[in-house]
Each structure stands twice: as structure tokens, then as C-alpha cells.
Design a protein around this motif. Structure first.
Motif, PDB file in Angstrom:
ATOM      1  N   LEU A  24       0.859  -1.179   0.000  1.00  0.00           N
ATOM      2  CA  LEU A  24       0.000   0.000   0.000  1.00  0.00           C
ATOM      3  C   LEU A  24       0.899   1.233   0.000  1.00  0.00           C
ATOM      4  O   LEU A  24       1.165   1.830   1.037  1.00  0.00           O
ATOM      5  N   PHE A  26       1.084   4.830  -1.486  1.00  0.00           N
ATOM      6  CA  PHE A  26       0.258   5.834  -2.140  1.00  0.00           C
ATOM      7  C   PHE A  26       0.977   7.183  -2.202  1.00  0.00           C
ATOM      8  O   PHE A  26       1.740   7.536  -1.301  1.00  0.00           O
ATOM      9  N   ASN A  32      -4.872  12.305  -3.062  1.00  0.00           N
ATOM     10  CA  ASN A  32      -4.718  10.881  -2.776  1.00  0.00           C
ATOM     11  C   ASN A  32      -4.799  10.589  -1.282  1.00  0.00           C
ATOM     12  O   ASN A  32      -5.308   9.537  -0.888  1.00  0.00           O
ATOM     13  N   THR A  36      -6.890   7.677   0.876  1.00  0.00           N
ATOM     14  CA  THR A  36      -6.102   6.579   1.450  1.00  0.00           C
ATOM     15  C   THR A  36      -5.732   6.733   2.920  1.00  0.00           C
ATOM     16  O   THR A  36      -5.268   5.772   3.532  1.00  0.00           O
ATOM     17  N   ILE A  39      -7.462   4.300   5.127  1.00  0.00           N
ATOM     18  CA  ILE A  39      -7.110   2.943   4.690  1.00  0.00           C
ATOM     19  C   ILE A  39      -5.779   2.530   5.302  1.00  0.00           C
ATOM     20  O   ILE A  39      -5.628   1.403   5.791  1.00  0.00           O
ATOM     21  N   GLU A 316     -12.886   5.598  -2.166  1.00  0.00           N
ATOM     22  CA  GLU A 316     -12.291   4.888  -1.044  1.00  0.00           C
ATOM     23  C   GLU A 316     -12.969   3.530  -0.825  1.00  0.00           C
ATOM     24  O   GLU A 316     -12.286   2.521  -0.585  1.00  0.00           O
ATOM     25  N   LEU A 319     -11.717   0.974  -3.333  1.00  0.00           N
ATOM     26  CA  LEU A 319     -10.344   0.591  -3.033  1.00  0.00           C
ATOM     27  C   LEU A 319     -10.298  -0.338  -1.825  1.00  0.00           C
ATOM     28  O   LEU A 319      -9.530  -1.309  -1.805  1.00  0.00           O
ATOM     29  N   ARG A 320     -11.115  -0.073  -0.842  1.00  0.00           N
ATOM     30  CA  ARG A 320     -11.186  -0.964   0.326  1.00  0.00           C
ATOM     31  C   ARG A 320     -11.634  -2.368  -0.080  1.00  0.00           C
ATOM     32  O   ARG A 320     -11.129  -3.368   0.433  1.00  0.00           O
TER      33      ARG A 320
END
Length: 344
Positions: A24, A26, A32, A36, A39, A316, A319-320
């Protein structure tokens, strides 16, 4: 349960990781981070990517990279280079004289700190964009013409970039890192960026020597390359590149990429040109197909989230879902089950 470092090593070598290793990494701009930040609080990255940094280096201007150019952004994307320093080859020696000293020990102080802070993670050092830097410095059209009209000057620039890469490799190795990564997009959407014979003439020997040098330092080599790069995968496997990081798969086809199953370790997100629009079921099924097509029962596949979710308009929540599916997958189960679904 295996440590992150052990799990990644086993995935790379096909010796039985207990899960899909996750990266991960980013971009840290505000767009961004908005997607993220939470996350990163909820999920652990097995792989940490770091970059060397010289606190004493002074760029040619505010906002300029160590390579001497500035990126002009467009909305959520990286944008494009403004004021290319090598628009003319007449500026080559002046440009080279202003580059940072990549052999300076102070440049790797932050890298050593991260290695000490995360002894059980797989820490990878960035070499920069390598071939992509040529395009950034010269411009795409100039670069493509240089292969035919200015091969000597182009080779000087290529040699300069590979020399700097070796200095970075030395610095990362001394800091105790596990591997290095370079970013080089060798393909267009539907086919090669250049003929294989042209690529071979300019890059084959240099890249092979670099991979051998990385391995001589006891480190692994991760290579990012997007576009259709089927024409290079046999050579990458021959070189012993440890993992190929590709953000697209559908433009080449999982069935065709599966020819390199067990020969290369694949390090991928869900195809970034399609992941945003996938339903929950479609994403789970694609991840299952991707892992079984590209990985083996004993490894050969790792997950790397796309570093710029804002650029592809990735929410989000979506992406999760992708991260959850990847973290729920187990190599030993993959021949019989699909990823564990999300629950509300």
C-alpha cells in the motif's frame, strides 16, 4: 503467521507464502491522501517503498525535481514535464553537472531509519523512472527520433541513468534494504513502444548488467512497466527480474500472461482501466481469475495497490473492497475458492 518480510520472500521465490503479500504505497498529495489516509490506518503494508533524499541538495528552482524539471499537473493526474532541461542536446553537460551526488551517505539516512523502524517489513528502494526519465528530459517525440538520429547522445544519457542507478543500489544495499524498484513503461496500449530489435540494441546489455549487479548485492529487482509488454517478458524472465509490476492486464489478457506463470512473479492491482466500474462480484471473480492465472500453488503473485487512486477516480469504498479481497485470499485455498466477500 509469517512476517511480512518472510511472506514476500516466499511469494517471490515460489516457496509457500501463507497469504498474498500486500503493498500500500500511495502518493502523498492531498487528493490521494483524502482517499487513502484512513485505509492506511486500517491495513498493513507488507512492502514499504522508500526513496533516497539529500537534504542539502538545492534544485534549480522551486518545485523542480533533482533531474532538473518541473511537473505541471492537470487535476488529479501527475501531469507532464514543464521546461525540459534536455530539449537540446547542447545542454547535456551543464544538466549533468547540476545533478545530485547519489553516492553521498547522507542521502540514505532516512532509508536507514525506515529499515531500523520496520525490521520485519520488505523494504524496497526507488531507483527513479529510468527509461521514463529520458522521455521526461527529452520529450516523447525527441526521444523516439533519437534512436535513429542521435544514438550516441542518447547512449550517453542512458549510461548516465544506469550509473546513477548503481550508486543508488550501493546506498540501498548499505542501508540493508531487501530490494529496489524502477519505473519504465515499455508498452503502448495495444503493442510495443518500439521494436524488440531496437530495444535490444539500446537496453538489453545495460539492463542485464544492472539486474546482475542488484543480485550481487543480495537484493531483488522489481520492475514496473505498463502497456502491452508481452514482447519483453521472455527477456525479463531470462534476466531473472524478480517481479514485474503491471497496473494493466486486460489489454494483454490473463490467458496470454499466464505463459509466464512460474517464470516471473506478478505484482499487480486489479486492472486500473476497469477496477473502478467493477461490481463487488465482478471484482471478486476477476481477482480469483488473476491470481490463479498468474500465480502458482506456491506463490508467484503479490498485490500492489495503484499509488494514485485519485487519478483513476477510485472511491475509497471501492479501493477498500480491492484490498479486502486481496488480504482475504490464501494461496493454498485459491484453487478451490474465490476471495472472501465483504460483509456490512
Amino acid at each position: 503467521m509469517q512476517t511480512s518480510r518472510e511472506c514476500v520472500k516466499r511469494a517471490l521465490t515460489g516457496t509457500g507464502p501463507d497469504r498474498i503479500p500486500v503493498c500500500l504505497d500511495f502518493d502523498q498529495d492531498h487528493l490521494n491522501r483524502a482517499i487513502t489516509e484512513s485505509i492506511l490506518q486500517d491495513y498493513t503494508s507488507d512492502v514499504i517503498i522508500v526513496s533516497s533524499y539529500d537534504p542539502e541538495f538545492v534544485p534549480v528552482g522551486e518545485g523542480y525535481s533533482p533531474w532538473g524539471y518541473k511537473m505541471e499537473t492537470f487535476g488529479e493526474t501527475m501531469g507532464e514535464v514543464k521546461d525540459r532541461p534536455l530539449e537540446s542536446w547542447d545542454n547535456f553537460h551543464a544538466w549533468k553537472s547540476r545533478l545530485p551526488d547519489f553516492s553521498q551517505e547522507r542521502r540514505y539516512e532516512n532509508v536507514r531509519e525506515i529499515r531500523q523502524k520496520y525490521p520485519d517489513r520488505y523494504v524496497v528502494g526507488g531507483l527513479g523512472m529510468m527509461m521514463e526519465e529520458i522521455i521526461n528530459l527529452r520529450g516523447y517525440a525527441n526521444c523516439m527520433m533519437d534512436y535513429y538520429e542521435e544514438p550516441e547522445q542518447l547512449c550517453q544519457l542512458i549510461d548516465c541513468l544506469y550509473q546513477i542507478a548503481r550508486q543508488q543500489i550501493d546506498g540501498y544495499a548499505a542501508a540493508g534494504l531487501d530490494g529496489v524498484i524502477a519505473w519504465e513503461d515499455w508498452g503502448l496500449q495495444k503493442g510495443p513502444m518500439m521494436s524488440y530489435s531496437l530495444w535490444q540494441e539500446f537496453y538489453y546489455d545495460k539492463m542485464k548488467d544492472l539486474v546482475d549487479y542488484i543480485h550481487s548485492k543480495g537484493m531483488t529487482y522489481f520492475l514496473h512497466s505498463c502497456g502491452n509488454i508481452l514482447y519483453l517478458l521472455d527477456t525479463f524472465a531470462e534476466f531473472g527480474i524478480d517481479a514485474i509490476q503491471m497496473d494493466q492486464q486486460m489489454n494483454m489478457g490473463l490467458d496470454r500472461l499466464s505463459s509466464w506463470k512460474g517464470k516471473l512473479c506478478f505484482w499487480c492491482p486489479v486492472d486500473i482501466q476497469h477496477s473502478v466500474d467493477m461490481s463487488l462480484e465482478e471484482m471478486g471473480q476477476y481477482i480469483h481469475e488473476m491470481i490463479t492465472s498468474l500465480g502458482t500453488e506456491d506463490g508467484g503473485f503479490m498485490y500492489k495497490a495503484y499509488p494514485q487512486p485519485a487519478a483513476i477516480h477510485m472511491p475509497e469504498e471501492q479501493l477498500r473492497r480491492e484490498i479486502h479481497f486481496m488480504q482475504s485470499y490464501r494461496y493454498m485455498e485459491k484453487a478451490h475458492t474465490v476471495p472472501v466477500p465483504l460483509t456490512d
